[in-house]
Scaffold this motif. Structure first.
Motif, mmCIF file in Angstrom:
data_model
loop_
_atom_site.group_PDB
_atom_site.id
_atom_site.type_symbol
_atom_site.label_atom_id
_atom_site.label_comp_id
_atom_site.label_asym_id
_atom_site.label_seq_id
_atom_site.Cartn_x
_atom_site.Cartn_y
_atom_site.Cartn_z
ATOM 1 N N PRO A 155 43.740 -13.219 75.259
ATOM 2 C CA PRO A 155 44.822 -12.943 76.212
ATOM 3 C C PRO A 155 45.575 -14.189 76.667
ATOM 4 O O PRO A 155 46.531 -14.083 77.430
ATOM 5 N N PHE A 156 45.133 -15.375 76.240
ATOM 6 C CA PHE A 156 45.825 -16.615 76.598
ATOM 7 C C PHE A 156 45.706 -17.611 75.446
ATOM 8 O O PHE A 156 44.848 -17.471 74.559
ATOM 9 N N PRO A 157 46.575 -18.643 75.421
ATOM 10 C CA PRO A 157 46.558 -19.619 74.327
ATOM 11 C C PRO A 157 45.276 -20.446 74.315
ATOM 12 O O PRO A 157 44.530 -20.501 75.302
ATOM 13 N N TYR A 187 39.201 -19.954 76.432
ATOM 14 C CA TYR A 187 39.632 -19.391 75.150
ATOM 15 C C TYR A 187 38.405 -19.179 74.272
ATOM 16 O O TYR A 187 37.539 -20.048 74.170
ATOM 17 N N ASN A 188 38.329 -18.017 73.627
ATOM 18 C CA ASN A 188 37.166 -17.666 72.824
ATOM 19 C C ASN A 188 37.545 -17.672 71.340
ATOM 20 O O ASN A 188 38.205 -16.747 70.867
ATOM 21 N N PRO A 189 37.115 -18.708 70.593
ATOM 22 C CA PRO A 189 37.493 -18.799 69.173
ATOM 23 C C PRO A 189 36.656 -17.910 68.257
ATOM 24 O O PRO A 189 36.937 -17.814 67.064
ATOM 25 N N ASN A 190 35.635 -17.255 68.817
ATOM 26 C CA ASN A 190 34.685 -16.502 67.992
ATOM 27 C C ASN A 190 34.862 -14.995 68.083
ATOM 28 O O ASN A 190 33.965 -14.237 67.710
ATOM 29 N N PHE A 214 45.797 -15.287 84.079
ATOM 30 C CA PHE A 214 46.075 -14.317 83.012
ATOM 31 C C PHE A 214 45.257 -13.043 83.235
ATOM 32 O O PHE A 214 45.802 -11.939 83.299
ATOM 33 N N LEU A 215 43.937 -13.215 83.357
ATOM 34 C CA LEU A 215 43.040 -12.054 83.339
ATOM 35 C C LEU A 215 43.103 -11.221 84.607
ATOM 36 O O LEU A 215 43.087 -9.987 84.537
ATOM 37 N N PHE A 216 43.190 -11.862 85.776
ATOM 38 C CA PHE A 216 43.200 -11.072 87.016
ATOM 39 C C PHE A 216 44.477 -10.257 87.170
ATOM 40 O O PHE A 216 44.416 -9.046 87.397
ATOM 41 N N PRO A 217 45.679 -10.860 87.025
ATOM 42 C CA PRO A 217 46.884 -10.027 87.180
ATOM 43 C C PRO A 217 47.011 -8.935 86.125
ATOM 44 O O PRO A 217 47.424 -7.815 86.425
ATOM 45 N N LEU A 218 46.653 -9.246 84.882
ATOM 46 C CA LEU A 218 46.919 -8.321 83.787
ATOM 47 C C LEU A 218 45.863 -7.231 83.628
ATOM 48 O O LEU A 218 46.173 -6.141 83.136
#
Length: 531
Positions: A333-335, A341-344, A439-443
């Motif tokens: 959900p974000f860059p 950020y979770n690359p996996n 990102f996560l709380f508003p969306l």
């Protein structure tokens, strides 16, 4: 409240003639969209912030130029209690508010102005709380009703803010535009005159530029604040020239009629990079373009259907066709520059067979009919929402999902979306402080239903992870918590992440010292104009 033409004709405080070329000592910023509100507390629109808070107002803290870290602004220093619940802000002395033809301040900024600016948003009984139909979007999106306990005046130049619970990104929240500081003296005068709404229409701040005039669909004009506490700006006049067509903005930039333009045509970027009259800045935006999915609608309330639509969306094709090198495919959900950020994550590669199988499992082997709502304006996260929607429509048709494209006027589009009318649609988000919680709380938090959690999705484990992560002091611990939260989002697919756009700022060669803003704004303090 959008300004009416009759109201705006009253607001003119300076010259009304249009600028046809960029004169010496005047910076002309050609923008695609007129600001709808010039009051940062009551808006959620980046164009509004750019025309108001970024030029006219200050906050207690500010982001360093081009960075995500905060530094002093109206507060020259601050102290935080060991338990992380109390913040003591020490205000600068002798900071002057602007004047105009109807108001001249009798005192400099003090703690009363800070209390007014916070209390208007947090106190439902405040005399200004309902003025201008204030809904205080960001105040709620940042969860301040649950975070803020009190805002108190210690003395003329000290304010204490107490929280109900620790909040690690709180200082970055304080630096956000919606917490700009207004003049209580100006507000009191307008209230006594029975004209409180003018506080939001004829702005008075402490910032580097003073509002002069707003002509509907033409321009917004400012002059440099000679008494600005950081020193007068390096040019005398600033104009936001409203120029809806991107091709026209580029032509004016080349002709010397604009110094800065926003939202260039993505197809013009290659030419701009080679244009000797243009200095093109670019940086990865803190944004997300996504397909909103209304989790309360038939079919879309089934996670397997949402997963099927994810598999049936060719993100790479969208990025190639729409962004043309100006964006990257989104999985999170974000860059990847954002903490957590979770690359996996398991990837939803474009796979129509998997999509069809999931639809069959969900009981929709023959597909279904739905709608794709199309944003009517270009936003920083998506250079062409219409083209994006057309590609999605064609992709989904391949698995039997017949989607009708629907659009509405921008304000109506937003209102209807928040009220839950839409089915699916092209949406975007840009963080205003660079924190994963923004990102996560508003969306996605249930606290923002109705609101920016357009899909009305909720998950208790996700909520617990967010609540723990926002209070965690250790950076590595926070990152792991957000990575776990992102795993839940990826599995449940409440929306479909599409892309992260690169932000472009085309400048004329006479603009010197411009630092590209990570949030997509164009603050002009510190800029100079070459001969």
């Amino acid at each position: 409240m959008r300004f009416s033409k009759s109201m705006l004709s009253v607001l003119l405080l300076g010259s009304s003639s249009l600028v046809l070329a960029a004169p010496a000592n005047t910076l002309i910023n050609c923008v695609a969209t007129p600001p709808m509100k010039l009051s940062p507390a009551i808006t959620n629109d980046a164009n509004d912030f750019n025309a108001s808070s970024q030029q006219i107002y200050n906050r207690l803290l500010k982001f360093k130029d081009g960075e995500l870290t905060v530094e002093p602004s109206l507060a020259e220093k601050w102290e935080i209690s060991e338990d992380g619940l109390t913040y003591l802000f020490h205000l600068r002395k002798d900071v002057k508010f602007h004047s105009n033809k109807t108001f001249t301040p009798t005192r400099p900024l003090n703690a009363d102005d800070v209390l007014f600016s916070f209390q208007r948003q947090l106190d439902a009984n405040h005399p200004y709380h309902k003025v201008s139909d204030g809904t205080y979007f960001y105040y709620h999106w940042m969860n301040l009703p649950k975070i803020l306990k009190s805002v108190e005046k210690i003395d003329e130049h000290a304010v204490k803010i107490t929280l109900h619970q620790p909040n690690t990104p709180f200082l970055t929240t304080v630096a956000m535009d919606f917490l700009s500081i207004y003049s209580k003296e100006y507000a009191d005068k307008l209230l006594a005159e029975g004209k409180p709404e003018l506080l939001d229409q004829i702005p008075i701040g402490t910032g580097p530029f003073i509002f002069q005039a707003y002509q509907t669909d033409q321009d917004v004009r400012y002059t440099a604040n000679a008494d600005y506490f950081e020193g007068k700006a390096k040019f005398d006049r600033l104009v936001f020239s409203i120029t809806p067509d991107a091709g026209t903005r580029y032509a004016k930039l080349k002709a010397g009629e604009c110094d800065v333009i926003d939202f260039p045509n993505i197809s013009d970027i290659t030419q701009m990079k080679q244009d000797p009259k243009v200095n093109l800045l670019e940086r990865e935006g803190l944004n997300l373009a996504y397909i909103g999915l209304n989790n309360t609608k038939p079919a879309l309330n089934n996670a397997k259907v949402r997963q099927a639509l994810h598999y049936a969306t060719d993100k790479k094709a969208i990025v190639e066709a729409v962004y043309q090198g100006g964006g990257t495919v989104a999985s999170n959900p974000f860059p990847d520059s954002v903490l957590g950020y979770n690359p996996n994550l398991p990837q939803y590669e474009f796979n129509l067979e998997k999509a069809k199988a999931l639809l069959t499992e969900a009981g929709f082997a023959d597909g279904f009919e739905t709608e794709i709502w199309v944003q009517p304006v270009v936003r920083p996260s998506n250079p062409n929402p219409r083209r994006t929607a057309e590609i999605i429509q064609a992709d989904w048709a391949k698995i039997g999902v017949k989607a009708k494209l629907v659009t509405h006027e921008w304000a109506d589009f937003n209102k209807r979306t928040r009220e839950g009318e839409f089915f699916a649609g092209t949406y975007g988000w840009t963080s205003r402080n660079g924190d994963p919680d923004n990102f996560l709380f508003p969306l996605l938090s249930k606290s923002n239903i109705p609101g920016t959690n357009y899909g009305r999705w909720s998950d208790e484990k996700f909520e617990q992870l967010l609540a723990t992560a926002v209070q965690a002091q250790n950076r590595e611990e926070r990152a792991k918590l957000y990575q776990q939260a992102v795993e839940i989002v990826n599995e449940q697919t409440p929306f479909i992440p599409l892309a992260h756009a690169i932000n472009y700022v085309p400048l004329s060669k006479r603009v010197q010292g411009f630092v590209q803003n990570p949030f997509g704004y164009t603050p002009f303090y510190g800029v100079s104009l070459a001969e």
